[in-house]
Write an enzyme that holds these catalytic residues in place. Sequence first.
Site, short mmCIF file in Angstrom:
data_model
loop_
_atom_site.label_atom_id
_atom_site.label_comp_id
_atom_site.label_asym_id
_atom_site.label_seq_id
_atom_site.Cartn_x
_atom_site.Cartn_y
_atom_site.Cartn_z
N TYR A 147 -2.63 -3.88 -1.63
CA TYR A 147 -3.83 -3.19 -1.17
C TYR A 147 -5.06 -4.10 -1.20
CZ TYR A 147 -2.08 1.65 -1.06
OH TYR A 147 -1.44 2.82 -0.75
N LYS A 194 10.85 -4.26 -7.41
CA LYS A 194 11.85 -4.80 -6.49
C LYS A 194 12.12 -6.23 -6.95
CE LYS A 194 14.27 -4.40 -2.64
NZ LYS A 194 15.37 -3.45 -2.47
N ASP A 226 14.09 1.15 -4.40
CA ASP A 226 14.91 1.91 -3.44
C ASP A 226 15.81 2.89 -4.17
OD1 ASP A 226 16.19 -0.34 -4.44
OD2 ASP A 226 17.14 -0.93 -2.56
N ASP A 250 2.08 4.61 -4.78
CA ASP A 250 1.55 5.48 -3.72
C ASP A 250 2.69 6.26 -3.08
OD1 ASP A 250 -0.29 6.51 -1.81
OD2 ASP A 250 0.48 5.05 -0.37
N ASP A 254 3.93 10.53 -3.67
CA ASP A 254 4.05 11.55 -2.61
C ASP A 254 5.46 12.14 -2.63
OD1 ASP A 254 1.47 10.98 -1.69
OD2 ASP A 254 2.08 11.14 0.42
#
Length: 376
Positions: A147, A194, A226, A250, A254
């Site tokens: 970001y 990851k 994942d 983020d 959600d």
Amino acid sequence: MPDPMPTLTIAVLPGDGIGPEVIHQSLRVLDTVAKKFGHHFEYRFGQIGATAIRSTGSPFPSETLELCKTSDAILFGAVGDPSFDNDPSAKVRPEQGLLSMRKELGLFANIRPVQTYPALHHLSPLKSNRLKNTDLIIYRELTGGIYFGEKKSSADGQWALDTCTYSVDEINRIGRLAFSHALQRKKRLCLIDKANFLETSRLWRKTIAELSLEYPEVQTECMFVDNAAMQLILHPAQFDVILTENMFGDILSDEASVLAGSLGLLPSASIGTGPSLFEPIHGSYPQATGKDIANPIGSILSAAMLLESLGLMEEAQSIKEAVDWSIQNGFVTKDIDPVNFYFTSTIGELLCDYMTNRVDEAVHKANIQIRKSTII
Ligand code: IPM
Ligand code: MN
């Protein structure tokens, strides 16, 4: 006579879309708390997002920054406006206001609790046996990673670049918060990354492995993002504290909101070096703006987290109990129950009535439905 409570100053940034509507209900609830417990909250309104761009040219004007820095806490609604999303040539965007605010206030940790409500299990796309005992909290790093890394795009529009950077210090400071919280909970921490592919993830793993030695009581594990996305849906109850970097946090938060029944229910706290900020995890939901249908609970529970951060535990508890009561009794907005739903303002009013013992056991749903007074 006990000393009167000092006034607490709260910077209120309603923002765009449904932000002002949900904030309005949070302020009603805070006013009820103030009356009930004898406090005084001073609200100081500031602009952010599209609203701020239109009136000042900046998505996070310096007056708003000043207002935030000099308040005890910040209550924030949402930013985002389709007229900017659909205009690739827009020089400034509402979301930049949010990112500037996070960066300039040093809000490096975003904390997103995900609680499930048995009364809503039947509305979840997941089978209720999968939801049983789900109670997790996401610690999302908020001022680093992709970001905030270098961004570029070529003049001919043929390539673009975003970079992801993390330092040991950035990882440690949020890591300590997450481990301390795990100690007060089920003492389990899962780092999501990851690390099979990304250099920054390998730095997270190494740093958190070292830090975990300071917290021997906490059972620490690591999971690839994942797989974590899948595990959150398959076995959400396995998680206690999730720690992760900015973008994974983020996306996963959600995803995790589905467990609760709706994105509209989830609150969050962002903490750092100065005053903390409280906001629902949902966005500005432009399609619902002005219709009185948005779910105010994410914002109202954020106000409860605000009170907790200022040590007002009993006050926060009274909000949470009112929310539990409303959900258990089916007083929910359209996102949760598209058929038998209540309006944003009705939910706010009901919660205030409940907190001041003005709701009878036999609440007259019909009256509430037609938006009459909730006092029976
Ligand atoms: C959030 C939002 C923001 C983010 C957007 C609006 C920039 O989705 O707070 O989760 O990605 O951080
Ligand atoms: Mn998000």
